[in-house]
Design an enzyme around this catalytic site. Sequence first.
Site, PDB file in Angstrom:
ATOM      1  N   ASP A  17       0.859  -1.189   0.000  1.00 52.14           N
ATOM      2  CA  ASP A  17       0.000   0.000   0.000  1.00 52.14           C
ATOM      3  C   ASP A  17       0.890   1.233   0.000  1.00 52.14           C
ATOM      4  OD1 ASP A  17      -2.369   1.797   0.509  1.00 52.14           O
ATOM      5  OD2 ASP A  17      -3.312  -0.156   0.819  1.00 52.14           O
ATOM      6  N   HIS A  38      -2.930   3.116  -4.577  1.00 59.20           N
ATOM      7  CA  HIS A  38      -2.319   2.655  -3.327  1.00 59.20           C
ATOM      8  C   HIS A  38      -0.881   2.197  -3.557  1.00 59.20           C
ATOM      9  CE1 HIS A  38      -5.780   2.991  -0.673  1.00 59.20           C
ATOM     10  NE2 HIS A  38      -6.540   2.449  -1.601  1.00 59.20           N
ATOM     11  N   GLU A  69      -9.856   2.487  -5.234  1.00 63.33           N
ATOM     12  CA  GLU A  69      -9.507   3.850  -4.838  1.00 63.33           C
ATOM     13  C   GLU A  69      -8.321   4.395  -5.620  1.00 63.33           C
ATOM     14  OE1 GLU A  69     -11.154   3.775  -0.246  1.00 63.33           O
ATOM     15  OE2 GLU A  69      -9.034   3.314  -0.595  1.00 63.33           O
TER      16      GLU A  69
END
Length: 549
Positions: free
Chosen positions: A182, A253, A323
């Site tokens: 991440d 990420h 995301e």
Amino acid sequence: MPELIPEPRYARFLPDGGTCELADPLLDAGPGTEETAGWLRRELGAATGWALPAPVRGEPYGERPVIRLALRPGIARETGAESYELHVAPGSVLLEGADPAGLFYAAQTLRQLLGPDACRRAPLPGAVWRLPYGDIEDGPRFGWRGMMLDVARHFMPKDGVLRYVDLLAAHKLNVLHLHLTDDQGWRVEIKRYPRLTEVGGWRARSRWGHRASPLWNETPHGGYYTQDDLREIVAYAAERHVRVVPEIDVPGHSQAAIAAYPELGNTDVVDTAALQVWDDWGINENVLAPTEAVLRFYEGVFEELLELFPAEVSPFVHVGGDECPKAQWRASAVAQDRIRELGVDGEDGLQSWFIRHFDGWLAERGRRLIGWDEILEGGLAPGAAVSSWRGYAGGIAAAEAGHDVVMCPEQQVYLDHRQADGEDEPMPVGYVRTMEDVYRFEPVPPKLSEEAAAHVLGAQANAWTEVMENRSRVDYQVFPRLAAFAEVVWSRLPLPEDRDYQAFEARMTAHYRRLDALGVDYRPPGGPLPRQRRPGVLGRPIEGAPPNV
């Protein structure tokens, strides 16, 4: 009635309370049962002091009680794969599995029947081990019964991961989804790209609490698993019939990877050489550049990953896909040229192209891609499966289109979300989700057609670790709610509104004692203990909060 969790499909015990006393029993392990026999000798042997020797072939058992293990594939015709039967009679306990996994789950049930002290690592003085006479026939509702553990935000050392494998197995869960990369850290050694862990594995500091908190932990944080560590984790899990699904997040990420190799980022709009591993929480704007060079880089990452996670134990590879902000791609001439070259539908199409590439690449190597439900944006990759986290909608759309789905909606099964409204909850985030809320989670939405419902592989509970800085904090957030989740995905429960939560709660009385024996730092029913609180550290306790808050 024994207080078993998850509740078996069928259990019948003699009403007069007769019991079989086991005192230093024999262990008669039939062909193909060696793995479960080894587990019983290690785990039950440690807790009880039993040696569990094998009987001498051709000689009678004599007065000594015996535990017998056998594979009986015919059980699967009634209750499916991973199913088992357990029969307790005078002087004898018979465990039969439809397959090795089913037999292993029979052994887990045996340990529960023996009482909480059977979960300890050494025998208590004066212990007497008795089993009620009776029969159990059992098997799971779903084939995917999992938990996602985020080791990227806060690293969990290898021993902690192995411990969680044991805890999943104890609850008859069979998937550990490891979130390995991440913005805040890269946790898997890739030999051809050593800076991923040398640089990407460490951050200078960490936000203390939710991202609205003004507090910082100034201690550098990091760590990673060597390739041999991951081989060990995979092998250890396989012995316990737990599949490990690795996740390498693309194309969002990814700041930890970009900090290590700046050329991976959108260098025409961002000074990527100045980026460091991110020390904050939330959604990060620094995403991978949509170039052939980046694809080749990540192909190299996945080549090494596939060797660590063999197809026979880990057929799925998770690529994240969630995301992914598009601002940098909109501002990047390179990205815009790529959109025109590929003829895709804008930035969403570019993300879909990225995911589709790896879907095909993995399929050529006998693997299956799975990603968060954002991979639906711009068109779903043909062979991909979906982890539906933003509610049920993504999973419904994917299943109706013929794609396999794992249900993990944040509104129901995000275990980082707070467990109560009280001010004592440590660093509370997101929705209030009590153990009862989790117990009433239903993985198959009623809106699904019968054909689409067959594409629901199962469900998993997710534990994101932004506000879980160590093993005890993970325990607190995950337990006891994971026990409720385990019953949901294993047992064939009624509709949520008809489930007998009071009966489950009563069975949890014994299960808390098992968790105590296993050393789990769970949230007590009455609320956090003083040492479990984090006074003065902000969370964001807003009901109806947006994702990842």
